[in-house]
Every structure is written in structure tokens, then in C-alpha cells.
Scaffold this motif. Structure first.
Motif, short mmCIF file in Angstrom:
data_model
loop_
_atom_site.label_atom_id
_atom_site.label_comp_id
_atom_site.label_asym_id
_atom_site.label_seq_id
_atom_site.Cartn_x
_atom_site.Cartn_y
_atom_site.Cartn_z
N PRO A 312 19.52 -11.52 -94.48
CA PRO A 312 20.90 -11.12 -94.75
C PRO A 312 20.99 -10.19 -95.97
CG PRO A 312 20.79 -13.46 -94.26
CD PRO A 312 19.37 -12.97 -94.39
N ARG A 314 23.09 -9.00 -99.14
CA ARG A 314 24.15 -9.43 -100.04
C ARG A 314 24.56 -8.26 -100.91
NH1 ARG A 314 20.74 -13.70 -99.32
NH2 ARG A 314 21.73 -15.68 -98.69
N THR A 323 28.20 -11.21 -97.79
CA THR A 323 26.90 -11.30 -97.13
C THR A 323 27.04 -10.75 -95.72
OG1 THR A 323 26.23 -13.24 -98.41
CG2 THR A 323 25.07 -12.83 -96.34
N ASP A 325 25.22 -10.36 -92.23
CA ASP A 325 24.15 -10.97 -91.47
C ASP A 325 23.22 -9.88 -90.90
OD1 ASP A 325 23.04 -13.41 -90.00
OD2 ASP A 325 23.40 -11.98 -88.38
#
Length: 810
Positions: A312, A314, A323, A325
Motif C-alpha cells: 500500500p 501511504r 493509504t 491500496d
């Protein structure tokens, strides 16, 4: 066929032909003057009128300039032949067609490419095509200096069919000293050459020809013929590709001399605009870069820059930690790739999706804040207090990026409105730009290759099919010069990445602004000059250009006067597609170079010339089928040139052993002349090589007089041996841009490919042979460049394939 005495005195014959040549030049001079007048008038019209009118004037100017170029090119040897037919008709043949002063007049001179001129090249005693006599006119400047006649009547005394047309003129041309530039052969074309020149231009024509068969000059004349018979090719032009810049310079005058300006000459190293490859690398590295698999490697390298995160992502945006994915990012990247747009053009699709997702997330945060204050929308607090409370929460979450307070207090529409807010704000947010550049950066071909070459991990990921040793050959630190093998890879990368139209538009706007500023300066100067005249009592009421045109229109006039040729425009445009492509020494091309050329000509209209026995490049091919099938399948046809016009029988014999070692099944082309000079070899002690070589160079240079001598040496010893030669002949030239106009040049065998010289001195053939896996091809090239004299100087054992060479007599 036999040369025959003139029926009148030689002086009378020359006088008659001179009078006709004077008539032709008078017509050409008159036409040149008229075209010059028309061109001047067209350019003087300036940039006024409608857009359509300006386009028409530009087209007229280009057409007139092209016609002037053709006329001026024809000045040398305007007329070179005459056909006397059985019915008494005479046809004069020359570089261009010339008519009388009236449009309805019959042609005075027939263009060599016209069907009516073909018997000049193809008529023989066995198939006369109604030709009784063929006359070759030898012209210097505007003067006829000699004529050679051939009677084709089989009953003529001594007539014989040698298979050569215009044998006297041909042999005269072959015996002439080399000049450092390839000559056209429009006056001495032979029947088998003419057949190939006039073949249909559609599809792929492959011309296999050994040394001296004239394959290069045939290919160039074919370009001129195609531009004459298929005028639409002039709009897109013809690309002529050669193996190196020395060769490109050698052939560069042939087509301009035939009046053709719609032809772009390029070496492979020059086929990516803005980059000229000057770097050197090993044959092994060039071979790996030339493999077709490199297209897959580059595609993988590009994909690695398209949201290929393994975890992921961030990021802090709008004051909020978010975040993303990595599975979602990959799905979004897949959607962008499904557009089939190149990387840089697909980037906006990906960016819009990411911005939309982030905007939705941030809008949800705003909605949550509004939800927390829902109970306070009653009368318990006034609106001002509520605004202050919401503002505090927004500032705590978003900081300086906080949206307006009323965005969180708009009832049912707050979520959609908040999302619209972020969609407007995020594209300019520095953090968002950094995120997008990280996930899907804008790439250039140069940056992609530089990063790939410098990063072992990136190479391993993009090229799993290459061995570690092969990947190591590609390793290179940033900052080095590009090599010839890099050029097709840069072009492939450009296709994968796409063109940055925004940058191009910005550059165009900047250039236009500079033109307008310059034009305004011209106008200001003109106005200042007139003001000075007024103060001095000049003609204050006189109008000037500054009164009649503004800077925009004046700048447009400058642009409209651009008379750049099709070739000049194509040279600057990587995406330009040509009407026809001619590839010389095509056996040297790698699979990646072929991919580049096929992109340059989507119609697949190619003339491919070469000799698979002369392949020297490790990435080249020794089979036409292997080279062409991946790109053209079986849609190509093969023609062979069977006569060696340039190389004398003595040198053909000396090179026979090398040819047999390369391709035992290939039969050498038939040599049609002898030089009377036997090739020789001389072994000298290693410590005496410099002194003996200098002595031989001086001897050979004196022997060829005004001709050309080439000293061919191993690439590994080029600089040292060039220094030896230059001490003997200070004017000698060498290096990647060797000047072929010099009397003596020092080259490697690969630099000499396709060239010809009066004499050749080959130094250390054993080193040439051992220099690469294709050393036999390089050796064969070196041995077959001379038209008169060949000598070999060596310090070690002579290679077995050259043991038939006689020792040099003392």
C-alpha cells in the motif's frame, strides 16, 4: 558491338553536337530565369490574404524552388546520349526533360527515367529495340569533348554482344580516378541495373550484389526513378539509410546531382532526431542491444514505472494521511493501459482516476466533520459560533489546505460539493504532483534508457530472459555518449512513451512569441527611421511597412518564406513517415534497427541492398530470410547483380579464398575488366612496421596521383597507425568523420564498407580477422575496395585465406 568511325570528320561531329547542346542550355537558362522570376514574385507577396491563399503561395514557392534545384543540378552533363532509330528518328537522352520554347513543341531532350529513354540502357545487337546507333556524349562543363558510337546492327563488321551497353563509355568511367565522392552512373547504366531501377516501387525489393556490382548507386538511381514515376512520393520523401556517417557523406551528392531534394540521407546512428551516436562499445554489447527481445525489455522497463507498487502507498494530502491500496492502484493502472495509449499519453487517464479517488476520500472527511455538528444545527448555538467550531475542526484536519467553512454546511449536497472542491484543488497540490510522479512519471526515452542501464535491479526485472553476463554488457553509468546500437532502442522507447504534445505546443508558442517580438523590433526601427526623416524635413507623409502591417502579420510572413525541403522537415521529425525507404549495406542491420525502419514506412515500400558475404556487425545477418521474415514475412522478392564493374579480375581472384570461407555457395560476380596490377603482400618485422608502412604509403600515393588511397587498419590500432600514415602523408585524414576528398585516408574495414578507392593498403589482416566473430566479413570488405591496386602489409603469419597472394617483388 563495335566502336565505329564517324561518317563525317570528328570536328564536324563535335560541332553538330555542340550546337545542339548550346540549344539545350539556352532553353534551360531561359526556364531558370523564368522560374527565378516567379519564385521572387511569390515570396514578395508576403503573408497577407486568407489562410488558404497563404498555403497556396507556400506550395507554389516550394514547387518553384524544387524545379530550380533540378535545373541547376542538371547543369553538369545535361545531355549524355543519343539514339538513332531505324526510321531515322533521333532521341537525345539526358538528366532532365527539355522542351522547345512552346508548350506544344516535341521534347528536345528525354529524361533518362522516361520509357522512351530505356533503349539507351537495354538495347543490344541481339535485341536492338529499333536502335541502329547509340552515341555517348562526353561533356565537360558546357562543352562536348568526345563522342563514342556503337552500331547495334548485327550485320556491322565486328559487331559482338558482350553483355555490356556503351562499353567504351563504361570502361572510360571505370578507369577514371576516384574523387572521394560517389558519381552517378546515369550515362553508363547497364541492362541488369536498369531492370532493378525500374522495378515497381510497392513491396520489398532485395538486391543482393557482391563488391563492385554497383548495388549502392543502383539503389540511389532507383530513388530518383521512383520520385519521377510516382510524384506523390515527393510529398513524403525517400529515406536512404547507410551504415555510418563516412558512407553517408560518400553518397550524399548522387541524388542532389540528379536534381532530387526529397531524399533524406541518414546513417543508423543519426536516425533519432536530436541524438548523434558517437559512443563506442563492444561488439558483444551491440549484439545484445540489437536483439528483438530488447523490445520486450523496454516494454517491461516502462511498465515498471506504472504504479507497480508491491505494498500500500501511504501519503499525506490535504492535511490528511491517506493509504492507497496497491491492488487498487494496479487495477487503475491496468485500466489506463487498456486505452492502448503510450505511457505519457495514458498518464492523464491514470492521474484523473487517482485524483478522483483522493478527492472522494477527502470529501468524506469533510462530510464526517459535518455529521459531528449535526446536532448543533439547532437553535442551541448561532450560525457564527457554528462556523467558528467547524473552521477549527477543518483547520485541525487539513491545515492550510482546509476548504471554505460553508462547504461543510450545505446540507445534502455537502459531499458532492466537497468532492468538486478537491477535484479542483488537488491537481495543483505539490504533494499530489509528487505522488503522481512517483506512481506514473513522465518519461523521456533518454531518461528511461539511462536509468535502466545504470540500475542492475531494474535490468534484472526487465530482462529476465538475458543471462547475468548479457545484462552486465548493458550496464553503463549515466552521462556517457549514446552508441549506434542505442539509437533503435531510443526510438523504440519513444514509441512506448509517446510524444509530449503539451511541451511541443509550449515550445511552438515560445518560438512564435520570439518571432513576433523580433518583427515588432523591425517595425519599431522602421518607425524610428521615418520619425528621423520627418524631423530632418523628409517625406513625413510617406507610408512604410510599419504603417501597413502589424508584428503578427510580419512574423507570419517570415514563417511563410520558409522553403525547407521535405528532407529537411523529415530530418527534424521522429514521427515522419516516408513514401519509400532504401537500406544500403542492409545485412548489417540489427533486428531492433529493422523495427525502427518499418515504423518509418508503414506502407512497407522498401529497396534493400547488400551482400550477406560482407556482414561485419555481430548483430547483422548472413541470411536475407532471417533478417526480413520477422518484419515482412515472405512478402519480398530477390534480385541479384551478377557483374562486377568496379573490381578488377586480379583483386577478385585475391579475395576468392575469403569469399569461399564465408559462403562457399556464393559465386563471385563476373569481373569485366583487368587492371594489369597484381595484388601483393609483404611481411615485415614488427619493429619495422612503422617505417615500412610509411614508405609503402608514399609509394602508393604517388602511384595513384590525383586518385585516392585508403589505408585500412584494425580498429584496435587505428590511432597509432593513422599517426604513422600522417607522418608519411601529412594531409591524410582519419577518424569517424574522415574526409574522403583527401588523397589518402585511414579507415577501419567497417568504415570503408561501400566505399571505393584507386588503391588500398591493408595492414595486419590477421588482426582484422581476429577482431570479431565476423572478422572474415571485415576482411572481405577490406580486400574488395580497390579499383586498381591492392597491397597487404603484415608482421605475423598471413591468414590461410590470403596465402595465394604473391610476395611483393623487390
Amino acid at each position: 558491338m563495335s566502336a565505329v568511325p564517324a561518317t563525317r570528320s570528328e570536328e564536324a561531329e563535335l560541332g553538330s553536337e555542340q550546337a545542339f547542346l548550346d540549344l539545350l542550355h539556352a532553353q534551360v537558362d531561359a526556364r531558370t530565369a523564368e522560374l527565378s522570376r516567379q519564385l521572387a514574385a511569390t515570396l514578395a507577396a508576403g503573408g497577407g490574404g486568407t489562410a488558404q491563399a497563404r498555403l497556396e503561395r507556400q506550395a507554389d514557392a516550394e514547387r518553384l524552388a524544387g524545379q530550380l534545384t533540378a535545373l541547376r543540378a542538371a547543369e553538369q552533363q545535361l545531355c549524355f546520349g543519343r539514339l538513332d532509330l531505324d526510321d531515322g528518328e533521333r532521341r537525345y537522352v539526358g538528366r532532365i526533360g527539355v522542351r522547345g520554347p512552346r508548350p506544344e513543341d516535341d521534347p528536345l531532350l528525354i529524361d533518362w527515367r522516361a520509357p522512351a529513354a530505356r533503349p539507351f540502357y537495354t538495347a543490344t545487337p541481339a535485341a536492338r529495340q529499333s536502335v541502329a546507333r547509340r552515341r555517348h556524349l562526353h561533356v565537360r562543363e558546357r562543352t562536348v569533348v568526345r563522342v563514342d558510337d556503337e552500331l547495334l546492327d548485327a550485320d556491322a563488321a565486328g559487331a559482338a554482344d558482350t553483355g555490356l551497353t556503351g562499353e567504351a563509355a563504361l570502361m572510360s568511367a571505370l578507369r577514371a580516378e576516384r574523387t572521394g565522392r560517389m558519381r552517378d552512373i546515369v550515362a553508363t547504366l547497364q541492362a541488369e541495373q536498369d531492370r532493378i531501377i525500374r522495378a515497381p516501387h510497392t513491396g520489398v525489393l532485395v538486391v543482393q550484389g557482391g563488391p563492385g556490382t554497383g548495388k549502392t548507386v543502383v539503389a540511389l538511381h532507383r530513388a530518383a526513378y521512383l520520385l519521377y514515376t510516382a510524384p506523390r512520393l515527393n510529398d513524403r520523401g525517400v529515406l536512404v539509410v547507410g551504415p555510418n556517417t563516412v558512407f553517408r557523406g560518400y553518397i550524399s551528392q548522387v541524388l542532389p546531382g540528379l536534381g532530387e531534394t526529397s531524399v533524406l540521407h541518414r546513417a543508423v546512428a543519426e536516425l533519432y532526431p536530436g541524438v548523434t551516436a558517437t559512443g563506442a562499445e563492444s561488439d558483444a554489447a551491440a549484439e545484445v542491444k540489437g536483439r528483438a527481445v530488447m523490445a520486450q525489455v523496454l516494454a517491461a522497463a516502462v511498465r515498471a514505472h506504472q504504479a507497480e507498487a508491491a505494498a500500500p502507498v501511504r501519503v499525506r494530502l490535504g492535511g490528511e494521511d491517506l493509504t492507497l491500496d496497491h491492488h487498487w492502484l494496479r487495477e487503475t493502472a491496468d485500466a489506463a493501459r487498456r486505452t492502448l495509449l503510450p505511457h505519457n499519453l495514458a498518464r492523464p487517464v491514470f492521474c484523473r482516476a487517482v485524483i478522483g479517488e483522493v478527492a472522494r476520500r477527502l470529501a468524506r472527511v469533510i462530510a464526517d466533520i459535518e455529521d459531528r455538528f449535526e446536532d448543533d444545527l439547532s437553535d442551541r448555538i448561532d450560525a457564527a459560533q457554528l462556523d467558528r467550531a467547524v473552521a477549527r475542526d477543518l483547520a485541525a484536519v487539513f491545515g492550510a489546505d482546509a476548504p471554505p467553512v460553508d462547504l461543510a454546511l450545505q446540507g445534502r449536497q455537502e459531499l458532492a460539493d466537497a468532492q468538486e472542491h478537491w477535484l479542483a484543488v488537488l491537481p495543483g497540490d505539490p504533494g499530489m504532483r509528487r505522488l503522481l510522479d512517483r506512481l506514473w512519471p513522465v518519461l523521456t526515452p533518454q531518461s528511461l534508457l539511462t536509468e535502466l542501464y545504470a540500475d542492475p535491479a531494474a535490468l534484472a526485472a526487465a530482462a529476465p530472459s538475458l543471462t547475468p553476463a548479457e545484462r552486465a554488457l548493458l550496464r553503463r553509468p549515466p552521462g556517457g555518449p549514446w552508441t549506434t546500437a542505442d539509437v533503435p532502442l531510443l526510438d523504440e522507447a519513444a514509441e512506448l512513451l509517446g510524444f509530449d504534445h503539451g511541451a511541443a505546443l509550449e515550445r511552438s508558442a515560445r518560438e512564435r512569441a520570439e518571432e513576433v517580438a523580433y518583427a515588432q523590433g523591425v517595425i519599431d526601427i522602421a518607425r524610428g527611421s521615418r520619425a528621423g526623416e520627418d524631423e530632418d524635413g523628409g517625406e513625413g507623409a510617406r507610408l512604410t511597412a510599419a504603417d501597413l502591417v502589424d508584428a503578427e502579420r510580419l512574423a507570419a510572413g517570415y514563417r511563410e518564406a520558409d522553403l525547407s525541403t521535405v528532407a529537411e522537415r523529415a530530418a527534424a521529425d521522429r514521427s515522419w513517415t516516408f513514401g519509400h525507404v532504401i537500406v544500403d549495406e542492409a545485412q548489417e542491420l540489427s533486428a531492433m534497427a529493422w523495427r525502427l525502419l518499418v515504423r518509418r514506412c508503414p506502407s512497407r515500400s522498401f529497396t534493400v541492398v547488400g551482400d550477406v558475404a560482407q556482414t561485419g556487425e555481430a548483430a547483422g545477418s548472413v541470411s536475407w530470410r532471417d533478417a526480413l521474415a520477422p518484419h515482412f514475412g515472405d512478402r519480398w522478392r530477390l534480385e541479384r547483380l551478377s557483374v562486377n564493374y568496379r573490381t578488377p579480375v586480379e583483386i577478385v581472384g585475391a579475395a576468392a579464398g575469403v569469399l569461399a570461407a564465408i559462403h562457399p555457395e556464393i559465386e563471385a560476380a563476373r569481373a569485366v575488366r583487368a587492371s594489369g596490377e597484381e595484388p601483393w603482400r609483404e611481411r615485415v618485422p614488427a619493429g619495422e612496421l612503422a617505417a615500412r608502412l610509411a614508405e609503402r604509403v608514399r609509394q602508393e600515393a604517388a602511384a595513384v596521383g590525383a586518385g585516392r588511397l585508403a589505408v585500412l587498419v584494425p580498429a584496435t590500432d587505428l590511432a597509432r597507425l593513422a599517426d604513422v600514415v600522417r607522418r608519411a602523408v601529412p594531409d591524410a585524414s582519419w577518424g569517424p568523420e574522415a574526409d574522403l576528398d583527401r588523397g589518402t585516408v585511414v579507415l577501419t574495414p567497417r568504415q570503408a564498407k561501400g566505399l571505393e578507392f584507386d588503391a588500398v593498403l591493408l595492414v595486419e589482416p590477421g588482426s582484422v580477422l581476429e577482431s570479431s566473430a565476423r572478422g572474415l566479413g571485415d576482411l572481405y570488405v577490406a580486400l574488395t575496395r580497390a579499383t586498381r591496386r591492392l597491397g597487404v602489409v603484415h608482421t605475423g603469419e598471413i591468414p590461410a585465406v590470403l596465402r595465394g597472394l604473391a610476395e611483393k617483388p623487390e
